[in-house]
Design a protein around this motif. Structure first.
Motif, PDB file in Angstrom:
ATOM      1  N   ARG A   1      10.143  21.225  15.453  1.00  0.00           N
ATOM      2  CA  ARG A   1      11.589  21.394  15.417  1.00  0.00           C
ATOM      3  C   ARG A   1      12.234  20.071  15.000  1.00  0.00           C
ATOM      4  NH1 ARG A   1      11.828  24.563  21.271  1.00  0.00           N
ATOM      5  NH2 ARG A   1      10.596  26.360  20.589  1.00  0.00           N
ATOM      6  N   TRP A   2      13.348  20.181  14.296  1.00  0.00           N
ATOM      7  CA  TRP A   2      14.105  19.000  13.893  1.00  0.00           C
ATOM      8  C   TRP A   2      15.267  18.835  14.852  1.00  0.00           C
ATOM      9  CZ3 TRP A   2      11.693  16.015  10.593  1.00  0.00           C
ATOM     10  CH2 TRP A   2      10.714  16.594   9.789  1.00  0.00           C
ATOM     11  N   ILE A   3      15.307  17.698  15.508  1.00  0.00           N
ATOM     12  CA  ILE A   3      16.326  17.467  16.536  1.00  0.00           C
ATOM     13  C   ILE A   3      17.166  16.242  16.174  1.00  0.00           C
ATOM     14  CG2 ILE A   3      14.941  18.520  18.364  1.00  0.00           C
ATOM     15  CD1 ILE A   3      14.265  15.658  19.325  1.00  0.00           C
ATOM     16  N   ASP A   4      18.423  16.259  16.601  1.00  0.00           N
ATOM     17  CA  ASP A   4      19.285  15.096  16.430  1.00  0.00           C
ATOM     18  C   ASP A   4      18.818  13.995  17.371  1.00  0.00           C
ATOM     19  OD1 ASP A   4      20.815  16.451  14.563  1.00  0.00           O
ATOM     20  OD2 ASP A   4      22.214  17.206  16.076  1.00  0.00           O
ATOM     21  N   GLU A   5      18.780  12.775  16.854  1.00  0.00           N
ATOM     22  CA  GLU A   5      18.290  11.653  17.644  1.00  0.00           C
ATOM     23  C   GLU A   5      19.188  10.441  17.401  1.00  0.00           C
ATOM     24  OE1 GLU A   5      17.065   9.313  20.010  1.00  0.00           O
ATOM     25  OE2 GLU A   5      15.688  11.025  20.057  1.00  0.00           O
ATOM     26  N   PRO A   6      20.082  10.137  18.349  1.00  0.00           N
ATOM     27  CA  PRO A   6      20.989   9.001  18.160  1.00  0.00           C
ATOM     28  C   PRO A   6      20.267   7.662  18.090  1.00  0.00           C
ATOM     29  CG  PRO A   6      21.140   9.864  20.407  1.00  0.00           C
ATOM     30  CD  PRO A   6      20.331  10.847  19.631  1.00  0.00           C
ATOM     31  N   ASN A   7      19.045   7.605  18.628  1.00  0.00           N
ATOM     32  CA  ASN A   7      18.281   6.366  18.633  1.00  0.00           C
ATOM     33  C   ASN A   7      17.341   6.279  17.436  1.00  0.00           C
ATOM     34  OD1 ASN A   7      17.513   3.861  19.663  1.00  0.00           O
ATOM     35  ND2 ASN A   7      15.808   4.729  20.828  1.00  0.00           N
TER      36      ASN A   7
ATOM     37  N   ARG B   1      17.376   5.648  13.020  1.00  0.00           N
ATOM     38  CA  ARG B   1      18.145   5.265  11.832  1.00  0.00           C
ATOM     39  C   ARG B   1      18.374   6.440  10.893  1.00  0.00           C
ATOM     40  NH1 ARG B   1      13.682   1.093   9.773  1.00  0.00           N
ATOM     41  NH2 ARG B   1      13.512   0.915  12.023  1.00  0.00           N
ATOM     42  N   PHE B   2      17.607   7.527  11.076  1.00  0.00           N
ATOM     43  CA  PHE B   2      17.706   8.672  10.172  1.00  0.00           C
ATOM     44  C   PHE B   2      18.530   9.823  10.735  1.00  0.00           C
ATOM     45  CE2 PHE B   2      13.514   6.668   9.306  1.00  0.00           C
ATOM     46  CZ  PHE B   2      13.809   6.181   8.044  1.00  0.00           C
ATOM     47  N   GLY B   3      18.880   9.750  12.006  1.00  0.00           N
ATOM     48  CA  GLY B   3      19.720  10.788  12.601  1.00  0.00           C
ATOM     49  C   GLY B   3      18.953  11.974  13.141  1.00  0.00           C
ATOM     50  N   GLN B   4      17.907  12.412  12.427  1.00  0.00           N
ATOM     51  CA  GLN B   4      17.066  13.514  12.881  1.00  0.00           C
ATOM     52  C   GLN B   4      15.612  13.095  12.883  1.00  0.00           C
ATOM     53  OE1 GLN B   4      17.786  17.170  10.624  1.00  0.00           O
ATOM     54  NE2 GLN B   4      19.032  17.925  12.313  1.00  0.00           N
ATOM     55  N   VAL B   5      14.839  13.671  13.814  1.00  0.00           N
ATOM     56  CA  VAL B   5      13.415  13.376  13.930  1.00  0.00           C
ATOM     57  C   VAL B   5      12.657  14.679  14.178  1.00  0.00           C
ATOM     58  CG1 VAL B   5      13.735  11.014  14.752  1.00  0.00           C
ATOM     59  CG2 VAL B   5      13.690  12.897  16.397  1.00  0.00           C
ATOM     60  N   ALA B   6      11.337  14.608  14.031  1.00  0.00           N
ATOM     61  CA  ALA B   6      10.488  15.787  14.209  1.00  0.00           C
ATOM     62  C   ALA B   6       9.960  15.849  15.640  1.00  0.00           C
ATOM     63  CB  ALA B   6       9.324  15.752  13.226  1.00  0.00           C
ATOM     64  N   GLN B   7      10.181  16.982  16.290  1.00  0.00           N
ATOM     65  CA  GLN B   7       9.727  17.195  17.666  1.00  0.00           C
ATOM     66  C   GLN B   7       8.685  18.315  17.677  1.00  0.00           C
ATOM     67  OE1 GLN B   7      12.200  19.498  20.391  1.00  0.00           O
ATOM     68  NE2 GLN B   7      12.101  17.802  21.863  1.00  0.00           N
TER      69      GLN B   7
END
Length: 251
Positions: free
Chosen positions: A112-118, A120-126
């Motif tokens: 799943r692609w989730i928003d990640e405030p921490n 630099r790309f804004g979204q990460v793979a979970q």
């Protein structure tokens, strides 16, 4: 002739042919010498071409250099960023998770692609769950400085429901034409009492070295960074991947 007796602009040019770390050391010699070692003339050579146009609001050049060490620049149209290595001044690259080839990465039953405030790309793979764990990142060697050894690192963290990463995963960093060869093992989440290879980065993420590559002239083609665990079909869950980072290797 002793260096202190040379004109300031000549000393600054000499400093510009050393390293950023050397320039910082020379800056601490004396108050008079600091103004030369911190000058734009001394630091201009440490900056990549065109960076002043990208970030025109930061000056002088030493401040711009420090800014680029701590504030990655996104490459237009790609989920890739670059920054500067503080010690050498050479570029570091982060290949974001959107730019990686992740097996079943586009199937929400598994990843799943989730928003990640921490990030630099804004979204990460979970990762929700997979049995076949396989991640690959690619970058052209012409983007890397020549005559430099680079190490590749998987940048990740775990969720509370992590599972299955206590087994060895095969890791490889090589040019695309070099498919054959050894695949060293790394363990992302070793069991209690086993040595740990992953380390905290200080930014909320972990990293583990995947391998290294010596960039001779930048004409080798495509560098491939791969991590996989596909042999034992153990269910794996709960990893969050920000990307793969390439940094000059400290020798």
């Amino acid at each position: 002739m002793a260096i202190p007796s040379l004109p300031g602009d000549v000393v600054a040019q000499i400093i510009s042919f050393t390293t950023p770390q050397d320039a910082c050391t020379m800056s601490s010699v004396s108050t008079n010498f600091r103004s030369i070692a911190d000058s734009d003339l001394a630091w201009a050579n440490f900056l990549p071409p065109g960076c002043e146009d990208l970030i025109p609001h930061v000056s002088p050049k030493k401040a711009l250099y420090r800014h680029l060490c701590h504030h990655p620049v996104l490459i237009d149209g790609r989920n890739v960023s670059w920054s500067l290595d503080a010690r050498s001044g050479k570029k570091c690259f982060m290949i974001g998770s959107r730019e990686l080839a992740i097996t079943w990465g586009n199937d929400q039953r598994y990843w799943r692609w989730i928003d990640e405030p921490n990030s630099r790309f804004g979204q990460v793979a979970q990762l929700w769950i997979v049995w076949w764990f396989h991640i690959t990142g690619k970058i052209e060697t012409k983007m890397l400085p020549p005559k430099t050894t680079y190490a590749a690192y998987l940048v990740f963290r775990f969720e509370d429901y992590k599972r299955g990463f206590h087994r060895p995963a095969a890791s490889r960093v090589s040019v695309e034409s070099g498919e054959h060869g050894e695949w060293p093992n790394v363990i992302l989440d070793p069991q209690e009492g086993e040595p740990r290879s992953a380390r905290e980065r200080g930014d909320g993420w972990l990293e583990i070295e995947m391998g290294e590559f010596y960039n001779e002239n930048g004409d080798d083609g495509t560098l491939v960074c791969c991590l996989k665990e596909v042999d034992n079909y153990t269910a794996k869950r709960g990893i969050v991947v920000e990307g793969i980072e390439l940094r000059p290797k400290e020798m």
